[in-house]
Design a protein around this motif. Structure first.
Motif, PDB file in Angstrom:
ATOM      1  N   ARG A 122       0.514  -4.659  -0.022  1.00 33.05           N
ATOM      2  CA  ARG A 122      -0.141  -4.084  -1.198  1.00 33.05           C
ATOM      3  C   ARG A 122      -0.693  -5.169  -2.115  1.00 33.05           C
ATOM      4  O   ARG A 122      -1.753  -5.015  -2.708  1.00 33.05           O
ATOM      5  CB  ARG A 122       0.869  -3.257  -1.985  1.00 33.05           C
ATOM      6  N   THR A 123       0.058  -6.275  -2.218  1.00 34.93           N
ATOM      7  CA  THR A 123      -0.385  -7.349  -3.095  1.00 34.93           C
ATOM      8  C   THR A 123      -1.698  -7.931  -2.603  1.00 34.93           C
ATOM      9  O   THR A 123      -2.658  -8.073  -3.364  1.00 34.93           O
ATOM     10  CB  THR A 123       0.696  -8.442  -3.146  1.00 34.93           C
ATOM     11  N   TYR A 124      -1.755  -8.223  -1.292  1.00 35.79           N
ATOM     12  CA  TYR A 124      -2.997  -8.797  -0.765  1.00 35.79           C
ATOM     13  C   TYR A 124      -4.131  -7.787  -0.831  1.00 35.79           C
ATOM     14  O   TYR A 124      -5.277  -8.143  -1.113  1.00 35.79           O
ATOM     15  CB  TYR A 124      -2.783  -9.319   0.655  1.00 35.79           C
ATOM     16  N   GLU A 125      -3.806  -6.523  -0.573  1.00 34.86           N
ATOM     17  CA  GLU A 125      -4.815  -5.470  -0.648  1.00 34.86           C
ATOM     18  C   GLU A 125      -5.427  -5.404  -2.039  1.00 34.86           C
ATOM     19  O   GLU A 125      -6.648  -5.351  -2.208  1.00 34.86           O
ATOM     20  CB  GLU A 125      -4.169  -4.124  -0.328  1.00 34.86           C
ATOM     21  N   ALA A 126      -4.534  -5.432  -3.053  1.00 39.64           N
ATOM     22  CA  ALA A 126      -5.009  -5.313  -4.435  1.00 39.64           C
ATOM     23  C   ALA A 126      -5.846  -6.518  -4.823  1.00 39.64           C
ATOM     24  O   ALA A 126      -6.876  -6.391  -5.486  1.00 39.64           O
ATOM     25  CB  ALA A 126      -3.819  -5.165  -5.383  1.00 39.64           C
ATOM     26  N   MET A 127      -5.413  -7.717  -4.372  1.00 41.12           N
ATOM     27  CA  MET A 127      -6.170  -8.917  -4.702  1.00 41.12           C
ATOM     28  C   MET A 127      -7.543  -8.857  -4.065  1.00 41.12           C
ATOM     29  O   MET A 127      -8.538  -9.260  -4.658  1.00 41.12           O
ATOM     30  CB  MET A 127      -5.420 -10.173  -4.254  1.00 41.12           C
ATOM     31  N   GLU A 128      -7.592  -8.305  -2.846  1.00 39.10           N
ATOM     32  CA  GLU A 128      -8.881  -8.188  -2.185  1.00 39.10           C
ATOM     33  C   GLU A 128      -9.762  -7.176  -2.913  1.00 39.10           C
ATOM     34  O   GLU A 128     -10.954  -7.390  -3.120  1.00 39.10           O
ATOM     35  CB  GLU A 128      -8.671  -7.775  -0.732  1.00 39.10           C
ATOM     36  N   ALA A 129      -9.144  -6.070  -3.331  1.00 45.41           N
ATOM     37  CA  ALA A 129      -9.911  -5.013  -4.012  1.00 45.41           C
ATOM     38  C   ALA A 129     -10.579  -5.534  -5.282  1.00 45.41           C
ATOM     39  O   ALA A 129     -11.701  -5.170  -5.603  1.00 45.41           O
ATOM     40  CB  ALA A 129      -8.999  -3.833  -4.338  1.00 45.41           C
TER      41      ALA A 129
END
Lengths: 282, 266
Positions: A122-129
């Protein structure tokens, strides 16, 4: 399934000499999957209103129903509500505290009780978003630029994957490019995941460009709750509340007054362009 | 949440005490405190009670606000009272085992209790009717003579008013950061004392960062306006005595003379 406010009244410092009524019998529904803009003058109660939505402020009277449950019920879990209804405050970069960007973004998901793998995902997903470069995830958030800090802070809330995402003036103090990037990112996430977005702003251009529906608050009361087109038709009333319509609305009105048969419905530059081109027969 | 805390405990009302020059109130409070420790008989107590009742009525502040300050010293009051009651040597009037109550002890304990309670009520009246800024203004002006002794009076007053000014800002900031972290699932209430302390990190780090940022901004803003201390600086609202201030001084003086007379004669 929606977030519903029933007859919400909130008074600051109730019962003392400093009592102020911030919200005055508010009734409103935020249906799932909408992109809603809330506008109002400074001190109109818009920030107070959104802080009610995830139970950070408890109303003096009234009820809030989320997905059919009253959030003021004794056995209702506020913590659960807050993972469902995410809130990005004004100047969210002021809440950063961890030693690395990764840890800061992961703070929310960790508090949700997820295991390390899900937290990382989720952390990487959010940073990508939010368009934050992954290679910077081990940097201290205090070393970043203002715009990057803002992204990290917003990612910190988005990493919790809230069904309803509230943002209180997320673009305040950013340059035009930073502003557009953040708002486009929100819109894109909204379209991709179908989450509800509630955007508090006092930039008429921002809400006109991005929101499906606009709620206008003045002196703790809801004045309008309609599509941008219909709300900005009342631009004279909005001016009385210390607000305004997007500049293109004024432009189209000026054109009409100058004798050109244009419709004054346009609220975005794109719509205005199309309207004028249509008139010119192209 | 935190916003409900009243600080500096100023209570806005339209009374003659609110309008009085802060220097008069500071001086009056000083005289009042001296008087409290001058009297040592029943007439003195009655006289001070009378004066206090008049001032309380004049202030138009609800009495409940004044005795609020007493809550914080109630333990101290009880402990000091008990010690005075049992441990003062003198004429014995009752005894419980090794503990004796003496006439002098009874007298000391009641006198001390009355003094402490009156002290709190009296000083509360001053802080309830004077805004913190007026208070520092009054202090600065009253202590101005000390600059000759190289005491940086203006700087001290400036620091005081900046500190006071920042209290509500930092409270608001704390409130905001707390809410922001709670929105991310932080928990400030549950757990034992160590867990609680660790849970405070997400609150304290941003709070310190923001306090430094604000201090830095303020210093820059002051420097940009060429601020360089008190010398030759004028005020937007200079303190000026008017006739009611002079009358108040006369009243304070008369009251003080009466206290001394009561002390000497009776």
């Amino acid at each position: 399934m929606a977030l519903e406010l029933k007859d919400i009244t909130y008074k600051y410092s109730a019962g003392t000499a400093y009592e102020i009524t911030a919200l005055d019998h508010i009734n409103v529904t935020f249906p799932d999957g909408e992109f809603i803009g809330i506008i109002g003058h400074t001190g109109s109660g818009k920030s107070t209103l959104v802080q009610h939505l995830n139970g950070l402020i408890k109303a003096t009277s009234g009820e809030i129903i989320y997905n059919g449950q009253n959030i003021y019920d004794k056995d209702y879990s506020m913590k659960e509500l807050r993972t469902q209804v995410g809130m990005v405050f004004q100047y969210p970069e002021h809440q950063l505290f961890e030693t690395t960007v990764y840890d800061d973004v992961a703070f929310g998901p960790k508090n949700q009780g997820l295991d390390d793998k899900d937290v990382a995902l989720r952390t990487y997903e959010a940073m990508e978003a939010v368009g934050f470069p992954q290679e910077l995830c081990d940097v201290s958030p205090f070393e970043l630029s203002g715009g990057q800090k803002r992204r990290v802070a917003i990612a910190g809330v988005m990493a919790m994957k809230p069904a309803v995402l509230i943002l209180d003036e997320p673009t305040a103090g950013l340059d035009p490019m930073g502003r557009d990037e953040i708002l486009n990112m929100l819109k894109e996430t909204h379209e991709r995941t179908g989450n509800t977005v509630i955007l508090v702003s006092h930039s008429m251009e921002d809400v006109a460009n991005y929101a499906d529906r606009i709620i206008v608050i003045d002196k703790g009361q809801i004045k309008y709750n309609d599509t941008p087109k219909n709300v900005f038709k009342h631009y004279k009333d909005l001016e009385k509340m210390g607000l305004a319509a997007p500049q293109v609305t004024y432009f189209m009105n000026d054109l009409k007054n100058a004798g050109m048969p244009v419709s004054t419905d346009a609220t975005t530059v794109q719509e205005a362009r199309d309207e004028i081109l249509k008139l010119m027969g192209r | 949440m935190l916003r409900d805390i009243t600080l500096g405990q100023y209570y806005p009302a339209d009374s003659i005490l609110h309008k009085l020059d802060p220097r008069v109130k500071l001086f009056g409070t000083l005289i009042y405190i001296i008087s409290l420790f001058l009297f040592d008989n029943i007439w003195g107590i009655l006289w001070i009670t009378l004066a206090l009742v008049c001032v309380v009525r004049l202030s138009k502040v609800p009495f409940s606000f004044m005795i609020r300050g007493l809550r914080s010293i109630i333990i101290l009051l009880i402990v000091a009272g008990v010690f005075n009651l049992f441990l003062t040597p003198g004429q014995e009037i009752a005894s419980f085992g090794i503990f004796k109550i003496t006439m002098e002890g009874l007298r000391n304990a009641s006198l001390m209790t009355v003094r402490m309670v009156y002290l709190i009520i009296g000083t509360s009246i001053m802080t309830l009717t004077t805004t913190p800024n007026q208070l520092t203004d009054g202090l600065e002006k009253s202590l101005h003579g000390l600059t000759k002794l190289n005491v940086p009076v203006h700087e001290i007053a400036m620091m005081m008013s900046i500190a006071l000014r920042f209290i509500p800002i930092l409270i608001e900031e704390t409130d905001k950061i707390m809410k922001a972290q709670m929105a991310r699932g932080a928990d400030f209430e549950s757990g034992n004392i160590f867990q609680k302390a660790r849970n405070m990190v997400p609150l304290l780090v941003p709070l310190f960062v923001s306090a430094f940022r604000r201090a830095y901004d303020l210093a820059q803003a002051m420097e940009a306006r060429c601020y360089n201390g008190g010398e030759g600086r004028t005020k937007m609202k200079p303190l000026k005595y008017v006739s009611r201030d002079r009358n108040a001084y006369i009243l304070i003086f008369v009251a003080f003379v009466v206290t001394i007379v009561l002390k000497v004669v009776l």
